[in-house]
Design a protein around this motif. Structure first.
Motif, short mmCIF file in Angstrom:
data_model
loop_
_atom_site.label_atom_id
_atom_site.label_comp_id
_atom_site.label_asym_id
_atom_site.label_seq_id
_atom_site.Cartn_x
_atom_site.Cartn_y
_atom_site.Cartn_z
N UNK A 89 1.06 -1.46 0.04
CA UNK A 89 0.03 -0.07 0.00
C UNK A 89 0.81 1.21 0.13
N UNK A 90 1.96 1.25 0.77
CA UNK A 90 2.96 2.29 0.69
C UNK A 90 3.36 2.78 -0.70
N UNK A 91 3.50 1.79 -1.46
CA UNK A 91 4.36 2.07 -2.87
C UNK A 91 3.18 2.58 -3.67
N UNK A 92 2.13 1.97 -3.51
CA UNK A 92 0.71 2.52 -4.25
C UNK A 92 0.60 3.84 -4.10
N UNK A 93 0.45 4.00 -2.75
CA UNK A 93 0.32 5.65 -2.39
C UNK A 93 1.27 6.56 -2.94
N UNK A 169 5.23 8.88 -12.29
CA UNK A 169 4.79 8.12 -11.04
C UNK A 169 5.19 6.96 -10.82
N UNK A 170 5.50 6.35 -12.16
CA UNK A 170 6.39 5.02 -11.88
C UNK A 170 7.77 5.24 -11.32
N UNK A 171 8.32 6.24 -11.81
CA UNK A 171 9.74 6.24 -11.66
C UNK A 171 9.89 6.82 -9.90
N UNK A 172 9.00 7.63 -9.70
CA UNK A 172 8.91 8.11 -8.18
C UNK A 172 8.85 6.98 -7.23
N UNK A 173 7.88 5.86 -7.72
CA UNK A 173 7.49 4.90 -6.62
C UNK A 173 8.40 3.45 -7.14
N UNK A 174 9.26 3.64 -8.05
CA UNK A 174 10.11 2.54 -8.75
C UNK A 174 9.02 1.47 -8.87
N UNK A 175 8.30 1.43 -9.71
CA UNK A 175 7.02 0.39 -10.21
C UNK A 175 7.15 0.41 -11.76
N UNK A 176 6.48 -0.72 -12.17
CA UNK A 176 6.33 -0.77 -13.49
C UNK A 176 4.82 -1.55 -13.67
#
Length: 181
Positions: A89-93, A169-176
């Motif tokens: 949830x933290x990464x999603x937020x 926002x992917x780069x900020x949260x390190x998501x793909x």
């Protein structure tokens, strides 16, 4: 489950834009109807705030709980961390913060508008929204800021030279965002 990067198909700009538009088509009519009913019947900032919280948590909750929003699910996409695992949830937020912050800042003009008798006595829902922009220019400015953030986010996604189609926002949260097979 360990996933090898060679097994991953990154979601491209077109399908991600499609998922975003599907989410907008799902949520916009609900938001308009709810806000219309609130203005027409309840005229309550607290009712506005409740719906605001639900709408604000939609994206982070769905991406945490299900790995995707409804639009992403329909397009068979999912959000993952750098190891291609489901995000917490933290990464999603964190992923959603660039959209949430301007919305939270807009709560102040909304509170003032719902506390302003001359605005609440306006003739229609549409007139009420127009008067908010005229009476509280910050509301319009924040709306423009949100639009600019979305545009920048899409430009970063479109111009990603690493072929992993990562947005701001992917780069900020390190998501793909990847294809869900």
């Amino acid at each position: 489950m360990d996933v090898n990067e060679n097994q991953v198909e990154y979601a491209d700009f077109g399908i991600r834009l499609g998922a975003y538009l599907l989410d907008a088509l799902i949520l916009a009519p609900i938001a308009i109807a709810y806000n219309y009913l609130n203005f027409t019947y309840f005229k309550s900032f607290w009712t506005y705030l409740l719906f605001f919280l639900l709408m604000t948590l939609y994206k982070p909750f769905f991406e945490f709980k299900f790995g995707a929003t409804l639009g992403k699910m329909a397009c068979k996409l999912k959000v993952t961390d750098h190891l291609f695992q489901q995000i917490d949830f933290e990464k999603s937020l964190t992923r959603s913060l660039i959209f949430i912050i301007p919305s939270v800042l807009n709560l102040a003009p909304q509170y003032l508008a719902y506390s302003n008798p001359s605005l609440m006595d306006s003739g229609s829902f549409w007139q009420f929204n127009t008067l908010i922009s005229q009476t509280y220019p910050l509301a319009s400015l924040l709306g423009c800021l949100t639009g600019i953030i979305v545009l920048v986010d899409l430009i970063v996604l479109l111009t990603d030279d690493m072929k992993k189609q990562r947005s701001l926002h992917d780069r900020i949260a390190k998501t793909y965002v990847i294809r869900d097979k």
